[in-house]
Design a protein around this motif. Structure first.
Motif, PDB file in Angstrom:
ATOM      1  N   HIS A 135       0.847  -1.200   0.000  1.00  0.00           N
ATOM      2  CA  HIS A 135       0.000   0.000   0.000  1.00  0.00           C
ATOM      3  C   HIS A 135       0.877   1.243   0.000  1.00  0.00           C
ATOM      4  CE1 HIS A 135      -2.569   3.032   2.403  1.00  0.00           C
ATOM      5  NE2 HIS A 135      -2.946   3.074   1.137  1.00  0.00           N
ATOM      6  N   GLN A 136       0.553   2.173  -0.883  1.00  0.00           N
ATOM      7  CA  GLN A 136       1.215   3.476  -0.904  1.00  0.00           C
ATOM      8  C   GLN A 136       0.164   4.532  -0.608  1.00  0.00           C
ATOM      9  OE1 GLN A 136       2.423   5.547  -4.634  1.00  0.00           O
ATOM     10  NE2 GLN A 136       4.497   5.368  -3.830  1.00  0.00           N
ATOM     11  N   SER A 140       2.299   9.826   0.407  1.00  0.00           N
ATOM     12  CA  SER A 140       3.624   9.267   0.668  1.00  0.00           C
ATOM     13  C   SER A 140       4.171   8.580  -0.579  1.00  0.00           C
ATOM     14  CB  SER A 140       3.548   8.259   1.825  1.00  0.00           C
ATOM     15  OG  SER A 140       4.770   7.584   1.994  1.00  0.00           O
ATOM     16  N   THR A 141       5.482   8.436  -0.633  1.00  0.00           N
ATOM     17  CA  THR A 141       6.125   7.678  -1.713  1.00  0.00           C
ATOM     18  C   THR A 141       6.551   6.292  -1.234  1.00  0.00           C
ATOM     19  OG1 THR A 141       8.287   8.626  -1.157  1.00  0.00           O
ATOM     20  CG2 THR A 141       6.966   9.777  -2.825  1.00  0.00           C
ATOM     21  N   GLU A 142       6.329   6.018   0.040  1.00  0.00           N
ATOM     22  CA  GLU A 142       6.751   4.752   0.632  1.00  0.00           C
ATOM     23  C   GLU A 142       5.701   3.667   0.424  1.00  0.00           C
ATOM     24  OE1 GLU A 142       7.992   2.921   5.026  1.00  0.00           O
ATOM     25  OE2 GLU A 142       7.395   5.028   4.817  1.00  0.00           O
ATOM     26  N   TRP A 143       6.154   2.453   0.110  1.00  0.00           N
ATOM     27  CA  TRP A 143       5.269   1.304  -0.009  1.00  0.00           C
ATOM     28  C   TRP A 143       5.360   0.473   1.263  1.00  0.00           C
ATOM     29  CZ3 TRP A 143       1.861   0.473  -3.924  1.00  0.00           C
ATOM     30  CH2 TRP A 143       2.040   1.227  -5.098  1.00  0.00           C
ATOM     31  N   LYS A 144       4.182   0.145   1.836  1.00  0.00           N
ATOM     32  CA  LYS A 144       4.138  -0.660   3.054  1.00  0.00           C
ATOM     33  C   LYS A 144       3.386  -1.961   2.775  1.00  0.00           C
ATOM     34  CE  LYS A 144       4.232   3.229   6.298  1.00  0.00           C
ATOM     35  NZ  LYS A 144       3.552   3.897   7.439  1.00  0.00           N
TER      36      LYS A 144
END
Length: 206
Positions: A135-136, A140-144
């Motif tokens: 999930h992004q 945010s530019t981070e993927w979790k």
């Protein structure tokens, strides 16, 4: 004999580098074979070691059609259509059927949906060959990682409002933080499904 050849080709070529094809849910795509039409005897399409019926003439079976010499046309795409496909194209020579030419495809399905804050969201994205869901957040530019298949019957999820059952990922009481993009990847890290979710509040503000 032909069924045996098809089965052997699935195992032999399942590891080859695929052609990437992307299509939107509800739309149509073509899996291009790019082989010459001369003396084609049979085409076979396989997915997860199972044959998909493709008529040898330009007719459709359910949502699958043959186009031209050996292209495969899939209409009304569904999220569950995502994944890897193997196309076997058999030719005749003067005396026998030649070893097939092979194409592999990675079909990536995408969709865009709107969800109201507080609603229950159910995403039917947990296909048998799905390995994890990322999930992004929209800010945010981070993927979790929010879901991962650790074993055939064992999965892990990232928070209390998220659950997985019957091939679906469910988010209870959708919030603004849940909006953004969700990606489903297979065991090889290939993208299978992308769903971009916009909450109603955000869609009004834009």
């Amino acid at each position: 004999m032909l069924k045996l050849l098809l089965l052997l080709c699935v195992f032999k070529y399942s590891e080859s580098i695929p052609t990437h094809v992307m299509g939107k849910k509800g739309a149509s795509i073509i899996l291009p074979c790019e082989f010459e039409a001369r003396e084609i005897f049979h085409i076979g399409l396989n997915r997860r070691s199972k044959n998909i019926l493709v008529y040898q003439n330009e007719y459709c079976h359910k949502r699958v059609c043959k186009k031209g010499a050996c292209d495969v046309f899939i209409k009304n795409l569904r999220l569950r259509d995502a994944g890897r496909y193997i196309l076997n194209v058999y030719h005749f020579n003067a005396t026998s059927v030649l070893e097939p030419q092979i194409r592999t495809y990675q079909l990536h399905i995408y969709d865009d949906i709107f969800v109201k804050i507080g609603e229950r969201l159910k995403l039917h994205v947990l296909l048998p060959d799905a390995h994890h869901v990322m999930h992004q957040n929209k800010s945010s530019t981070e993927w979790k990682e929010v879901w991962k298949r650790e074993h055939k019957k064992r999965v892990s999820v990232s928070h209390d409002r998220l659950s997985a059952s019957d091939g679906a990922l469910t988010i209870e009481a959708f919030t603004d933080d849940d909006a953004g993009t969700y990606r489903v990847l297979d065991f090889d890290g290939e993208i299978m499904i992308t769903v971009t979710i916009t909450d109603e509040k955000s869609s009004v503000d834009i």
